[in-house]
Scaffold this motif. Sequence first.
Motif, PDB file in Angstrom:
ATOM      1  N   ALA A  81       0.844  -1.196   0.000  1.00 12.36           N
ATOM      2  CA  ALA A  81       0.000   0.000   0.000  1.00 12.36           C
ATOM      3  C   ALA A  81       0.882   1.250   0.000  1.00 12.36           C
ATOM      4  CB  ALA A  81      -0.915  -0.005   1.219  1.00 12.36           C
ATOM      5  N   GLY A  82       0.624   2.168  -0.926  1.00 10.69           N
ATOM      6  CA  GLY A  82       1.369   3.415  -1.007  1.00 10.69           C
ATOM      7  C   GLY A  82       2.691   3.322  -1.745  1.00 10.69           C
ATOM      8  N   SER A  83       2.985   2.180  -2.360  1.00  7.05           N
ATOM      9  CA  SER A  83       4.259   2.000  -3.055  1.00  7.05           C
ATOM     10  C   SER A  83       4.015   1.686  -4.523  1.00  7.05           C
ATOM     11  CB  SER A  83       5.054   0.863  -2.424  1.00  7.05           C
ATOM     12  OG  SER A  83       6.219   0.585  -3.177  1.00  7.05           O
ATOM     13  N   ASP A  84       4.958   2.091  -5.378  1.00  4.05           N
ATOM     14  CA  ASP A  84       4.895   1.747  -6.795  1.00  4.05           C
ATOM     15  C   ASP A  84       5.758   0.541  -7.129  1.00  4.05           C
ATOM     16  OD1 ASP A  84       3.143   3.801  -7.437  1.00  4.05           O
ATOM     17  OD2 ASP A  84       4.771   5.219  -7.808  1.00  4.05           O
ATOM     18  N   ASP A  85       6.594   0.106  -6.164  1.00  2.40           N
ATOM     19  CA  ASP A  85       7.505  -1.006  -6.399  1.00  2.40           C
ATOM     20  C   ASP A  85       6.768  -2.340  -6.369  1.00  2.40           C
ATOM     21  OD1 ASP A  85       9.604   0.764  -6.532  1.00  2.40           O
ATOM     22  OD2 ASP A  85      10.127   0.516  -4.415  1.00  2.40           O
ATOM     23  N   LEU A  86       7.053  -3.163  -7.375  1.00  2.44           N
ATOM     24  CA  LEU A  86       6.464  -4.497  -7.451  1.00  2.44           C
ATOM     25  C   LEU A  86       7.298  -5.501  -6.670  1.00  2.44           C
ATOM     26  CD1 LEU A  86       5.412  -5.013 -11.173  1.00  2.44           C
ATOM     27  CD2 LEU A  86       3.935  -5.063  -9.180  1.00  2.44           C
ATOM     28  N   ALA A  87       6.626  -6.475  -6.109  1.00  2.00           N
ATOM     29  CA  ALA A  87       7.281  -7.600  -5.445  1.00  2.00           C
ATOM     30  C   ALA A  87       6.631  -8.878  -5.957  1.00  2.00           C
ATOM     31  CB  ALA A  87       7.137  -7.499  -3.937  1.00  2.00           C
ATOM     32  N   THR A  88       7.402  -9.949  -6.002  1.00  2.82           N
ATOM     33  CA  THR A  88       6.864 -11.257  -6.350  1.00  2.82           C
ATOM     34  C   THR A  88       6.542 -11.981  -5.053  1.00  2.82           C
ATOM     35  OG1 THR A  88       8.162 -11.363  -8.375  1.00  2.82           O
ATOM     36  CG2 THR A  88       7.312 -13.448  -7.507  1.00  2.82           C
ATOM     37  N   VAL A  89       5.300 -12.438  -4.932  1.00  2.00           N
ATOM     38  CA  VAL A  89       4.818 -13.112  -3.730  1.00  2.00           C
ATOM     39  C   VAL A  89       4.537 -14.566  -4.076  1.00  2.00           C
ATOM     40  CG1 VAL A  89       2.986 -13.182  -2.003  1.00  2.00           C
ATOM     41  CG2 VAL A  89       3.787 -10.976  -2.882  1.00  2.00           C
ATOM     42  N   CYS A  90       5.039 -15.472  -3.247  1.00  2.00           N
ATOM     43  CA  CYS A  90       4.759 -16.901  -3.407  1.00  2.00           C
ATOM     44  C   CYS A  90       4.074 -17.408  -2.139  1.00  2.00           C
ATOM     45  CB  CYS A  90       6.032 -17.689  -3.643  1.00  2.00           C
ATOM     46  SG  CYS A  90       6.873 -17.253  -5.169  1.00  2.00           S
ATOM     47  N   LEU A  91       2.890 -17.972  -2.312  1.00  4.12           N
ATOM     48  CA  LEU A  91       2.113 -18.519  -1.201  1.00  4.12           C
ATOM     49  C   LEU A  91       1.976 -20.021  -1.361  1.00  4.12           C
ATOM     50  CD1 LEU A  91      -0.898 -16.015  -1.157  1.00  4.12           C
ATOM     51  CD2 LEU A  91       1.233 -15.865   0.139  1.00  4.12           C
ATOM     52  N   ARG A  92       1.751 -20.695  -0.239  1.00  4.36           N
ATOM     53  CA  ARG A  92       1.482 -22.129  -0.277  1.00  4.36           C
ATOM     54  C   ARG A  92       0.464 -22.462   0.799  1.00  4.36           C
ATOM     55  NH1 ARG A  92       5.854 -25.915  -0.328  1.00  4.36           N
ATOM     56  NH2 ARG A  92       4.828 -27.610   0.718  1.00  4.36           N
ATOM     57  N   ARG A  93      -0.330 -23.487   0.515  1.00  4.08           N
ATOM     58  CA  ARG A  93      -1.304 -23.999   1.487  1.00  4.08           C
ATOM     59  C   ARG A  93      -1.147 -25.502   1.552  1.00  4.08           C
ATOM     60  NH1 ARG A  93      -7.669 -23.101   0.906  1.00  4.08           N
ATOM     61  NH2 ARG A  93      -7.266 -24.452  -0.855  1.00  4.08           N
ATOM     62  N   GLU A  94      -0.889 -25.976   2.748  1.00  2.00           N
ATOM     63  CA  GLU A  94      -0.666 -27.396   2.973  1.00  2.00           C
ATOM     64  C   GLU A  94      -1.971 -28.187   2.846  1.00  2.00           C
ATOM     65  OE1 GLU A  94       2.438 -28.814   3.492  1.00  2.00           O
ATOM     66  OE2 GLU A  94       2.980 -26.780   2.895  1.00  2.00           O
ATOM     67  N   PRO A  95      -1.864 -29.486   2.551  1.00  2.00           N
ATOM     68  CA  PRO A  95      -3.072 -30.319   2.468  1.00  2.00           C
ATOM     69  C   PRO A  95      -3.896 -30.229   3.751  1.00  2.00           C
ATOM     70  CG  PRO A  95      -1.141 -31.552   1.748  1.00  2.00           C
ATOM     71  CD  PRO A  95      -0.646 -30.252   2.320  1.00  2.00           C
ATOM     72  N   LEU A  96      -5.197 -30.177   3.588  1.00  2.00           N
ATOM     73  CA  LEU A  96      -6.171 -30.147   4.679  1.00  2.00           C
ATOM     74  C   LEU A  96      -6.117 -28.871   5.523  1.00  2.00           C
ATOM     75  CD1 LEU A  96      -5.817 -33.853   5.883  1.00  2.00           C
ATOM     76  CD2 LEU A  96      -7.373 -32.929   4.148  1.00  2.00           C
ATOM     77  N   SER A  97      -5.354 -27.875   5.108  1.00  2.00           N
ATOM     78  CA  SER A  97      -5.240 -26.627   5.865  1.00  2.00           C
ATOM     79  C   SER A  97      -6.056 -25.527   5.202  1.00  2.00           C
ATOM     80  CB  SER A  97      -3.779 -26.185   5.945  1.00  2.00           C
ATOM     81  OG  SER A  97      -3.678 -24.931   6.591  1.00  2.00           O
ATOM     82  N   GLU A  98      -6.549 -24.614   6.003  1.00  2.00           N
ATOM     83  CA  GLU A  98      -7.234 -23.429   5.496  1.00  2.00           C
ATOM     84  C   GLU A  98      -6.306 -22.217   5.504  1.00  2.00           C
ATOM     85  OE1 GLU A  98     -10.366 -23.332   4.230  1.00  2.00           O
ATOM     86  OE2 GLU A  98     -10.321 -25.511   4.445  1.00  2.00           O
TER      87      GLU A  98
END
Length: 118
Positions: A81-98
């Motif tokens: 928020a408030g920035s023009d710089d891009l970042a690469t985000v990597c997310l993961r969700r484990e089996p059976l997890s919310e």
Amino acid sequence: MTLAPEHPHNTRHLPQVAVRFSPDGTPLAIRHNGTIWMVDPALHTNHWYSRDAWWETRDRAPRGTGDVVSVEHWQFQARAAGSDDLATVCLRREPLSEQWLLESLSHDTTSRVEESWA
């Protein structure tokens, strides 16, 4: 060709993040360490599944447990928020997890990993 399962990943040290999704299931934003990162809708997002070697991380999978091997991943470009710089985000969700876990957050303007937990 034989597909090998993903090597067991120690996720205990990965930070949890709150993720807001669009109605079609695409990430819109994440909250990490009090900062809201907005996904850039003009840029491509990657979504895939890998396989967890559950037999190396769990004693057994009881009948009827559900999918115990599919690890869900998202990768996208986002701006704090408030920035023009891009970042690469990597997310993961484990089996059976919310809960979503932040696998990495790299700032593209410097081409180096600022934060990485993988």
